[in-house]
Design an enzyme around this catalytic site. Sequence first.
Site, PDB file in Angstrom:
ATOM      1  N   ASN A  94       8.109   9.545   1.796  1.00  0.00           N
ATOM      2  CA  ASN A  94       7.660   8.217   1.377  1.00  0.00           C
ATOM      3  C   ASN A  94       8.105   7.952  -0.063  1.00  0.00           C
ATOM      4  O   ASN A  94       8.004   8.828  -0.903  1.00  0.00           O
ATOM      5  CB  ASN A  94       6.145   8.106   1.468  1.00  0.00           C
ATOM      6  CG  ASN A  94       5.660   6.682   1.250  1.00  0.00           C
ATOM      7  OD1 ASN A  94       5.837   5.818   2.116  1.00  0.00           O
ATOM      8  ND2 ASN A  94       5.072   6.429   0.098  1.00  0.00           N
ATOM      9  N   THR A  95       8.547   6.732  -0.288  1.00  0.00           N
ATOM     10  CA  THR A  95       9.031   6.349  -1.611  1.00  0.00           C
ATOM     11  C   THR A  95       8.095   5.334  -2.261  1.00  0.00           C
ATOM     12  O   THR A  95       7.686   4.367  -1.609  1.00  0.00           O
ATOM     13  CB  THR A  95      10.442   5.739  -1.494  1.00  0.00           C
ATOM     14  OG1 THR A  95      11.300   6.702  -0.880  1.00  0.00           O
ATOM     15  CG2 THR A  95      10.999   5.352  -2.862  1.00  0.00           C
ATOM     16  N   HIS A 154       4.238   1.567  -0.683  1.00  0.00           N
ATOM     17  CA  HIS A 154       5.452   1.706  -1.495  1.00  0.00           C
ATOM     18  C   HIS A 154       5.381   1.142  -2.907  1.00  0.00           C
ATOM     19  O   HIS A 154       6.299   1.382  -3.684  1.00  0.00           O
ATOM     20  CB  HIS A 154       6.638   1.068  -0.757  1.00  0.00           C
ATOM     21  CG  HIS A 154       6.839   1.635   0.603  1.00  0.00           C
ATOM     22  ND1 HIS A 154       7.193   2.954   0.800  1.00  0.00           N
ATOM     23  CD2 HIS A 154       6.698   1.085   1.835  1.00  0.00           C
ATOM     24  CE1 HIS A 154       7.253   3.188   2.113  1.00  0.00           C
ATOM     25  NE2 HIS A 154       6.955   2.066   2.751  1.00  0.00           N
ATOM     26  N   HIS A 202       9.082  -3.245   5.248  1.00  0.00           N
ATOM     27  CA  HIS A 202       9.401  -1.869   5.640  1.00  0.00           C
ATOM     28  C   HIS A 202      10.383  -1.275   4.631  1.00  0.00           C
ATOM     29  O   HIS A 202      11.283  -1.960   4.164  1.00  0.00           O
ATOM     30  CB  HIS A 202       9.992  -1.889   7.063  1.00  0.00           C
ATOM     31  CG  HIS A 202      10.844  -0.720   7.420  1.00  0.00           C
ATOM     32  ND1 HIS A 202      10.303   0.503   7.754  1.00  0.00           N
ATOM     33  CD2 HIS A 202      12.191  -0.565   7.490  1.00  0.00           C
ATOM     34  CE1 HIS A 202      11.302   1.355   8.006  1.00  0.00           C
ATOM     35  NE2 HIS A 202      12.447   0.725   7.851  1.00  0.00           N
ATOM     36  N   PHE A 203      10.185   0.008   4.293  1.00  0.00           N
ATOM     37  CA  PHE A 203      11.122   0.709   3.406  1.00  0.00           C
ATOM     38  C   PHE A 203      12.105   1.463   4.274  1.00  0.00           C
ATOM     39  O   PHE A 203      11.703   2.284   5.103  1.00  0.00           O
ATOM     40  CB  PHE A 203      10.365   1.679   2.501  1.00  0.00           C
ATOM     41  CG  PHE A 203      11.221   2.223   1.390  1.00  0.00           C
ATOM     42  CD1 PHE A 203      11.175   1.675   0.117  1.00  0.00           C
ATOM     43  CD2 PHE A 203      12.093   3.281   1.631  1.00  0.00           C
ATOM     44  CE1 PHE A 203      11.986   2.161  -0.899  1.00  0.00           C
ATOM     45  CE2 PHE A 203      12.907   3.771   0.612  1.00  0.00           C
ATOM     46  CZ  PHE A 203      12.844   3.212  -0.645  1.00  0.00           C
ATOM     47  N   ASP A 204      13.395   1.182   4.123  1.00  0.00           N
ATOM     48  CA  ASP A 204      14.383   1.805   5.007  1.00  0.00           C
ATOM     49  C   ASP A 204      15.036   3.025   4.386  1.00  0.00           C
ATOM     50  O   ASP A 204      15.128   4.063   5.028  1.00  0.00           O
ATOM     51  CB  ASP A 204      15.448   0.770   5.374  1.00  0.00           C
ATOM     52  CG  ASP A 204      16.179   1.124   6.665  1.00  0.00           C
ATOM     53  OD1 ASP A 204      15.487   1.422   7.659  1.00  0.00           O
ATOM     54  OD2 ASP A 204      17.421   1.113   6.672  1.00  0.00           O
ATOM     55  N   LYS A 241       2.342  12.089   6.313  1.00  0.00           N
ATOM     56  CA  LYS A 241       3.617  11.354   6.389  1.00  0.00           C
ATOM     57  C   LYS A 241       4.690  12.197   5.705  1.00  0.00           C
ATOM     58  O   LYS A 241       4.462  12.738   4.626  1.00  0.00           O
ATOM     59  CB  LYS A 241       3.488   9.982   5.705  1.00  0.00           C
ATOM     60  CG  LYS A 241       4.725   9.119   5.928  1.00  0.00           C
ATOM     61  CD  LYS A 241       4.580   7.716   5.362  1.00  0.00           C
ATOM     62  CE  LYS A 241       5.879   6.936   5.582  1.00  0.00           C
ATOM     63  NZ  LYS A 241       5.833   5.579   4.981  1.00  0.00           N
ATOM     64  N   ARG A 284       0.834  -1.204   0.000  1.00  0.00           N
ATOM     65  CA  ARG A 284       0.000   0.000   0.000  1.00  0.00           C
ATOM     66  C   ARG A 284       0.872   1.260   0.000  1.00  0.00           C
ATOM     67  O   ARG A 284       0.609   2.214  -0.738  1.00  0.00           O
ATOM     68  CB  ARG A 284      -0.917  -0.004   1.231  1.00  0.00           C
ATOM     69  CG  ARG A 284      -1.754   1.263   1.399  1.00  0.00           C
ATOM     70  CD  ARG A 284      -2.704   1.177   2.596  1.00  0.00           C
ATOM     71  NE  ARG A 284      -2.033   1.141   3.892  1.00  0.00           N
ATOM     72  CZ  ARG A 284      -1.527   2.205   4.524  1.00  0.00           C
ATOM     73  NH1 ARG A 284      -1.621   3.398   3.971  1.00  0.00           N
ATOM     74  NH2 ARG A 284      -0.934   2.070   5.702  1.00  0.00           N
ATOM     75  N   ARG A 338       8.211  14.081  -0.691  1.00  0.00           N
ATOM     76  CA  ARG A 338       8.716  14.772   0.495  1.00  0.00           C
ATOM     77  C   ARG A 338       7.792  15.938   0.814  1.00  0.00           C
ATOM     78  O   ARG A 338       7.515  16.774  -0.058  1.00  0.00           O
ATOM     79  CB  ARG A 338      10.136  15.251   0.197  1.00  0.00           C
ATOM     80  CG  ARG A 338      10.865  15.864   1.377  1.00  0.00           C
ATOM     81  CD  ARG A 338      12.294  16.209   0.976  1.00  0.00           C
ATOM     82  NE  ARG A 338      13.117  15.009   0.891  1.00  0.00           N
ATOM     83  CZ  ARG A 338      13.806  14.509   1.928  1.00  0.00           C
ATOM     84  NH1 ARG A 338      13.766  15.118   3.090  1.00  0.00           N
ATOM     85  NH2 ARG A 338      14.511  13.419   1.788  1.00  0.00           N
TER      86      ARG A 338
END
Length: 125
Positions: A44-45, A12, A120-122, A41, A10, A86
Amino acid sequence: RKPSAEEFKRQHMDPDSPPNSRPTYCNRMMRRQGMTKGSCKRVNTFVHESWATVKAICSQRQMTCKTTRRNNCHKSSSTLHITECRLKGSSKYPNCDYTTTDSQKHIIIACDGNPYVPVHFDASE
Ligand code: 5GP
């Protein structure tokens, strides 16, 4: 809430749209994907690659995650097409206003569970 692959998708995954620097992309997608509820947020990428391509990163180079310090992060061996959203400094909730930046970078994601999948996106680099 426990991170899950569904949550990762959802937040990324946007495999069907090509990288897209239309300035409205992030404003539209961040809202559509539920990341502007309660607060905006900040970063987010979105990844414009197939789920198979992203899932495969879970068997690529292992490293420590920047955010959790756990050792279940993996860096993509190839660069991927991504869009980074961003929040603008001038943005005021509930009007979440983002800059949209396309790039091609390596991504670092955390994987978990059995099957071992992205949760998770780091970071990207
Ligand atoms: P800044 O550039 O604002 O200091 O930090 C932004 C950080 O967030 C960078 O390390 C960047 O790699 C990371 N980042 C980019 N996209 C995402 C995302 O979707 N989720 C999370 N948690 N971090 C992200």
